[in-house]
Write an enzyme that holds these catalytic residues in place. Sequence first.
Site, PDB file in Angstrom:
ATOM      1  N   CYS A 175      -3.131   2.290   6.803  1.00  0.00           N
ATOM      2  CA  CYS A 175      -3.419   1.804   8.150  1.00  0.00           C
ATOM      3  C   CYS A 175      -3.777   2.937   9.103  1.00  0.00           C
ATOM      4  O   CYS A 175      -4.435   2.716  10.112  1.00  0.00           O
ATOM      5  CB  CYS A 175      -2.221   1.019   8.690  1.00  0.00           C
ATOM      6  SG  CYS A 175      -0.659   1.909   8.620  1.00  0.00           S
TER       7      CYS A 175
ATOM      8  N   ASN B 277       0.813  -1.223   0.000  1.00  0.00           N
ATOM      9  CA  ASN B 277       0.000   0.000   0.000  1.00  0.00           C
ATOM     10  C   ASN B 277       0.848   1.275   0.000  1.00  0.00           C
ATOM     11  O   ASN B 277       0.558   2.232  -0.714  1.00  0.00           O
ATOM     12  CB  ASN B 277      -0.993  -0.007   1.156  1.00  0.00           C
ATOM     13  CG  ASN B 277      -0.326  -0.085   2.507  1.00  0.00           C
ATOM     14  OD1 ASN B 277       0.704  -0.752   2.685  1.00  0.00           O
ATOM     15  ND2 ASN B 277      -0.897   0.583   3.497  1.00  0.00           N
TER      16      ASN B 277
ATOM     17  N   LYS C 194      12.293  -8.128   1.873  1.00  0.00           N
ATOM     18  CA  LYS C 194      11.329  -8.750   0.973  1.00  0.00           C
ATOM     19  C   LYS C 194      10.279  -7.707   0.652  1.00  0.00           C
ATOM     20  O   LYS C 194       9.427  -7.369   1.467  1.00  0.00           O
ATOM     21  CB  LYS C 194      10.666  -9.977   1.587  1.00  0.00           C
ATOM     22  CG  LYS C 194       9.872 -10.773   0.527  1.00  0.00           C
ATOM     23  CD  LYS C 194       8.821 -11.672   1.123  1.00  0.00           C
ATOM     24  CE  LYS C 194       7.531 -10.950   1.418  1.00  0.00           C
ATOM     25  NZ  LYS C 194       6.807 -10.536   0.169  1.00  0.00           N
TER      26      LYS C 194
ATOM     27  N   GLU D  73     -11.225  -3.530   9.729  1.00  0.00           N
ATOM     28  CA  GLU D  73     -10.537  -2.484   8.967  1.00  0.00           C
ATOM     29  C   GLU D  73     -10.975  -2.549   7.499  1.00  0.00           C
ATOM     30  O   GLU D  73     -10.741  -3.553   6.820  1.00  0.00           O
ATOM     31  CB  GLU D  73      -9.030  -2.666   9.069  1.00  0.00           C
ATOM     32  CG  GLU D  73      -8.238  -1.601   8.327  1.00  0.00           C
ATOM     33  CD  GLU D  73      -6.734  -1.823   8.433  1.00  0.00           C
ATOM     34  OE1 GLU D  73      -5.984  -0.865   8.187  1.00  0.00           O
ATOM     35  OE2 GLU D  73      -6.307  -2.960   8.741  1.00  0.00           O
TER      36      GLU D  73
ATOM     37  N   GLU E 147       3.917  -3.869  12.776  1.00  0.00           N
ATOM     38  CA  GLU E 147       2.925  -2.803  12.570  1.00  0.00           C
ATOM     39  C   GLU E 147       1.817  -3.434  11.753  1.00  0.00           C
ATOM     40  O   GLU E 147       2.004  -3.745  10.578  1.00  0.00           O
ATOM     41  CB  GLU E 147       3.560  -1.600  11.862  1.00  0.00           C
ATOM     42  CG  GLU E 147       2.697  -0.351  11.940  1.00  0.00           C
ATOM     43  CD  GLU E 147       1.838  -0.173  10.709  1.00  0.00           C
ATOM     44  OE1 GLU E 147       0.644  -0.582  10.771  1.00  0.00           O
ATOM     45  OE2 GLU E 147       2.328   0.361   9.714  1.00  0.00           O
ATOM     46  N   LEU E 148       0.638  -3.625  12.382  1.00  0.00           N
ATOM     47  CA  LEU E 148      -0.358  -4.543  11.843  1.00  0.00           C
ATOM     48  C   LEU E 148      -1.667  -3.883  11.452  1.00  0.00           C
ATOM     49  O   LEU E 148      -2.716  -4.512  11.468  1.00  0.00           O
ATOM     50  CB  LEU E 148      -0.619  -5.667  12.860  1.00  0.00           C
ATOM     51  CG  LEU E 148       0.614  -6.443  13.295  1.00  0.00           C
ATOM     52  CD1 LEU E 148       0.246  -7.513  14.306  1.00  0.00           C
ATOM     53  CD2 LEU E 148       1.315  -7.058  12.102  1.00  0.00           C
TER      54      LEU E 148
ATOM     55  N   ALA F 235       7.035  -6.081  -1.498  1.00  0.00           N
ATOM     56  CA  ALA F 235       5.742  -6.633  -1.905  1.00  0.00           C
ATOM     57  C   ALA F 235       5.800  -7.039  -3.366  1.00  0.00           C
ATOM     58  O   ALA F 235       6.223  -6.254  -4.223  1.00  0.00           O
ATOM     59  CB  ALA F 235       4.646  -5.592  -1.684  1.00  0.00           C
ATOM     60  N   GLU F 236       5.370  -8.253  -3.658  1.00  0.00           N
ATOM     61  CA  GLU F 236       5.413  -8.756  -5.030  1.00  0.00           C
ATOM     62  C   GLU F 236       4.485  -7.974  -5.956  1.00  0.00           C
ATOM     63  O   GLU F 236       4.695  -7.947  -7.172  1.00  0.00           O
ATOM     64  CB  GLU F 236       5.037 -10.242  -5.050  1.00  0.00           C
ATOM     65  CG  GLU F 236       6.101 -11.168  -4.496  1.00  0.00           C
ATOM     66  CD  GLU F 236       6.252 -11.085  -2.989  1.00  0.00           C
ATOM     67  OE1 GLU F 236       7.368 -11.339  -2.493  1.00  0.00           O
ATOM     68  OE2 GLU F 236       5.243 -10.752  -2.297  1.00  0.00           O
TER      69      GLU F 236
ATOM     70  N   GLY G 103       2.020  -5.303   7.951  1.00  0.00           N
ATOM     71  CA  GLY G 103       1.017  -6.025   7.187  1.00  0.00           C
ATOM     72  C   GLY G 103      -0.183  -6.388   8.039  1.00  0.00           C
ATOM     73  O   GLY G 103      -0.504  -5.698   9.011  1.00  0.00           O
ATOM     74  N   SER G 104      -0.831  -7.490   7.701  1.00  0.00           N
ATOM     75  CA  SER G 104      -2.087  -7.858   8.338  1.00  0.00           C
ATOM     76  C   SER G 104      -1.861  -8.520   9.696  1.00  0.00           C
ATOM     77  O   SER G 104      -0.783  -9.054   9.976  1.00  0.00           O
ATOM     78  CB  SER G 104      -2.862  -8.823   7.435  1.00  0.00           C
ATOM     79  OG  SER G 104      -2.225 -10.088   7.383  1.00  0.00           O
TER      80      SER G 104
END
Length: 481
Positions: A290, A159, A182, A385, A256-257, A184-185, A234-235
């Site tokens: 977020c 995002n 890593k 969310e 950080e979720l 984000a793909e 992420g989630s």
Amino acid sequence: MSAPQQLHVYRCPELLIAGAWRRGGGERRQAIVNPADGQTLDELALASAKDLQDALRASAEGFEHWRRVPAHQRGERLARGVARMRERCEHIATLLTMEQGKPLAEARAECLMAADLIQWYAEEARRVYGRVVPARQPDSRMTVLKQPVGPVAAFSPWNFPLVLSARKLGGALAAGCSIVLKGAEETPASVAAMVACLAEELPPGALQLVYGVPAEVSEALIASPVIRKLSFTGSVPVGRHLAQLAGRHLKRITLELGGHAPVIVCEDADLARTVPLMVAHKFRNAGQACLAPTRFYVARRLYVDFIDAFAQASRALVLGPGLAPGTQMGPLANQRRRAAVLDLIERSVQRGARRLAGEAPAVGCFVAPTLLADAPQDAPAMQDEPFGPVACVAPFDQLDEAIARANDNAYGLAGYLFTDSAKAILKVSERLEVGSLAINGLGVSVPEAPFGGVKDSGHGSESGIEGMEAYLDTRFTHFVA
């Protein structure tokens, strides 16, 4: 590197391992789709198991080199990389808009914010202080030193791929750690273009960039004895899973979720100022943020006027492809996200919320900016969310009621308050369960201050001195002459 050198030309990047760009050796490929029109831009070659092991070996070697570079030199090298990011901002931003969908102006702002984050860490590198403790006996000295924790595995989402990667890259590299990022793909090219700016200033192995099957990458990196620290954005479900893996191997982790930010609008708030601020902030990146303000609790005296003003301002937003001039809100990142948002809206309407929305383009992953008025506290959009262009609003009569309803949620990342009452400011500041609070504004995340959440929104902080501390170990030394 195979990244493009011209604007409006998109090519998927390669992996960066041991200072060299190379094609991912995995069997799988991932299509990168422009969410504005559904067209495939290119295919990303994912990492193989051998690529990941090579990245780990390079990171171990890179750490031994990079940790010995004096802090002021590390800062200078990072600052040169930041200058290169700013020079290439238009190119990086265009790649980001093509693969993620946000308007080009937002992509430019994200690139510059990412540069600011790394710049702050670069300057902070020389201020990693220890201390001298008064000795307990003659002819001795006691000191406390801060040292880099070691190679880091970092996982960033799609995002805000530049900013959320920069928080991890800046902190780790400034502290003297090596890092395996890593990315984000879904958004590989923009992050690779940013990484390339930094990599030119770093020794081989200080920074690796990989893309791959997420479960395979996380398990390989976390299980390796090379990695000493994890950082993930992420989630909640993925964060819990990674925390379990980290705990199994006794690895430090920062999480950080996500969030579901409450906004309390008191009866003395200035709606002419509040509404435009919140509409712009809510629908930035199509609500895929977020820290986006989402649950609005509005004093009953202002409630009807707030709904009218917010709905009118939302309908006035110009939706379209991110590269089109005048676009104010782009598409959601993919069709899965669009379907999930539309489903959440429908289930909330069935629970009694009143939907106020305009029109959205028929082509692409668009959802119209939507206000759910009179939303019950148990409506799905009030509890889950949305991560999309959905805002909920409900009235309150007493401030205590608004605070209680705002806290009645599993998340606790960011919150917002609009009032001129010192008493209200004090009460909300002390009782609202969030990691960041903006009062009469929207600034909940800046490079020099910690950013992190409470409850299900995560563990630990990024940015600020707390973000640097996350990449440091503390060592006590007692020397007797």
